[in-house]
Design an enzyme around this catalytic site. Structure first.
Site, PDB file in Angstrom:
ATOM      1  N   SER A 120       2.880  -6.548  -6.363  1.00  0.00           N
ATOM      2  CA  SER A 120       3.953  -5.578  -6.575  1.00  0.00           C
ATOM      3  C   SER A 120       4.135  -5.289  -8.065  1.00  0.00           C
ATOM      4  O   SER A 120       3.232  -4.752  -8.704  1.00  0.00           O
ATOM      5  CB  SER A 120       5.230  -6.084  -5.917  1.00  0.00           C
ATOM      6  N   ASP A 230       3.376  -0.370   3.976  1.00  0.00           N
ATOM      7  CA  ASP A 230       4.199  -0.752   2.828  1.00  0.00           C
ATOM      8  C   ASP A 230       5.193   0.365   2.535  1.00  0.00           C
ATOM      9  O   ASP A 230       4.814   1.456   2.112  1.00  0.00           O
ATOM     10  CB  ASP A 230       3.306  -0.993   1.608  1.00  0.00           C
ATOM     11  N   HIS A 260       4.901  -4.856   2.858  1.00  0.00           N
ATOM     12  CA  HIS A 260       4.662  -4.993   1.424  1.00  0.00           C
ATOM     13  C   HIS A 260       4.045  -6.338   1.052  1.00  0.00           C
ATOM     14  O   HIS A 260       3.069  -6.402   0.294  1.00  0.00           O
ATOM     15  CB  HIS A 260       5.987  -4.792   0.678  1.00  0.00           C
TER      16      HIS A 260
END
Length: 283
Positions: A120, A230, A260
């Site tokens: 991320s 995601d 995610h």
């Protein structure tokens, strides 16, 4: 609990006090070093927005079982590290903090391959790192759900001109994973930030603007991974990265139906196994 990413207890179990290091500007950052002298290679792991290194205990455990040592640290303003709550004054702070850990991993493991893994915002970090530090002796970089594109951006709805120190509520929890226990513990985890600063948002956006021109400098072997569903960092980010890096050794894998946090999903062992196999071929 099978899927719960608990606060790391490695240090306590081994009678160790928390360890901190001085980053490039003197900020004290928490670091968790788990390296067996007999390991075949090491991985520097970079966590995402508003979380902390302890959420990757299971991943680190699987890496250790596969013969890899790990270096994990908390970003400034995150977890146990110093700094204003989830605040950045410049995107380079992410890259330069990571660089201190990478240098440490290289120096402490002569003759062994060093890999970099980021999820991320950590994926953003390692992606931009590859362009800013193209000559480091890294064996490869792995991204997971990396934010790299300004298109349909997670932060795009934050208006310009706000106080950089203003805190925004962390509303990411429902979208992190399809596994109920992971989402439940995300909200309860005492080291997860309940908010993050506008300055962090602005800094990341500036970094992405810089990266749009600099991405071609990224030439490391790279494995780019993403969950198809995601909803936090759109899956379009990974093909964007794949198409623009100059790496001659590059692979991309999109995992169908995953959210995610692919390293916390129901098939997390498959994902982590893919990482291990990829590194085994390059260590």
């Amino acid at each position: 609990v099978l899927f719960r990413s608990k606060v790391s207890t490695y240090g306590k179990e081994h009678g160790m006090a928390d360890e901190f290091f001085n980053s490039f500007d003197g900020t004290k950052l928490f670091i968790n070093t788990e390296v067996d002298p007999a390991c075949k290679a090491v991985v520097v792991m970079v966590h995402g927005l508003a979380e902390h290194q302890g959420r990757y205990d299971y991943v680190a455990q699987k890496f250790h079982e596969a013969g890899y040592g790990t270096y994990r640290f908390d970003h400034r303003g995150h977890g146990k590290s110093e700094g204003e709550c989830a605040y950045l004054s410049d995107f380079n702070e992410l890259l330069d903090d990571t660089n201190v850990v990478v240098d440490r991993a290289i120096d402490e493991n002569p003759g062994k391959s060093v890999f970099l893994l980021g999820h991320s915002m950590g994926g953003l970090t390692v992606s931009l790192y590859g362009a800013k530090y193209p000559n480091k002796k890294l064996a490869g970089i792995i991204t997971s759900g990396a934010l790299v594109s300004l298109e349909k951006n997670l932060f795009a709805e934050v208006p310009e001109g706000l106080d950089p120190h203003l805190q925004l509520p962390n509303e990411l929890g429902d979208g992190v994973c399809s596994v109920d226990e992971v989402r439940d513990w995300y909200a309860k985890d005492p080291l997860n930030r309940k908010s993050f600063a506008v300055g962090l948002v602005y800094s990341c956006l500036k970094g992405l603007e810089w990266y749009a021109d600099a991405v071609g400098e990224f030439a490391y072997p790279v494995l780019i991974t993403h969950g198809e569903k995601d909803g936090l960092v759109g899956v379009h980010n990974s093909p964007w990265l794949f198409e623009r890096v100059s790496s001659t050794d590059k692979q991309m894998k999109i995992y169908g139906n995953l959210f995610h946090e692919i390293m916390n999903e129901y098939c997390r062992d498959e994902v982590i196994g893919d990482y291990v196999r990829w590194m085994d071929q390059r260590a």
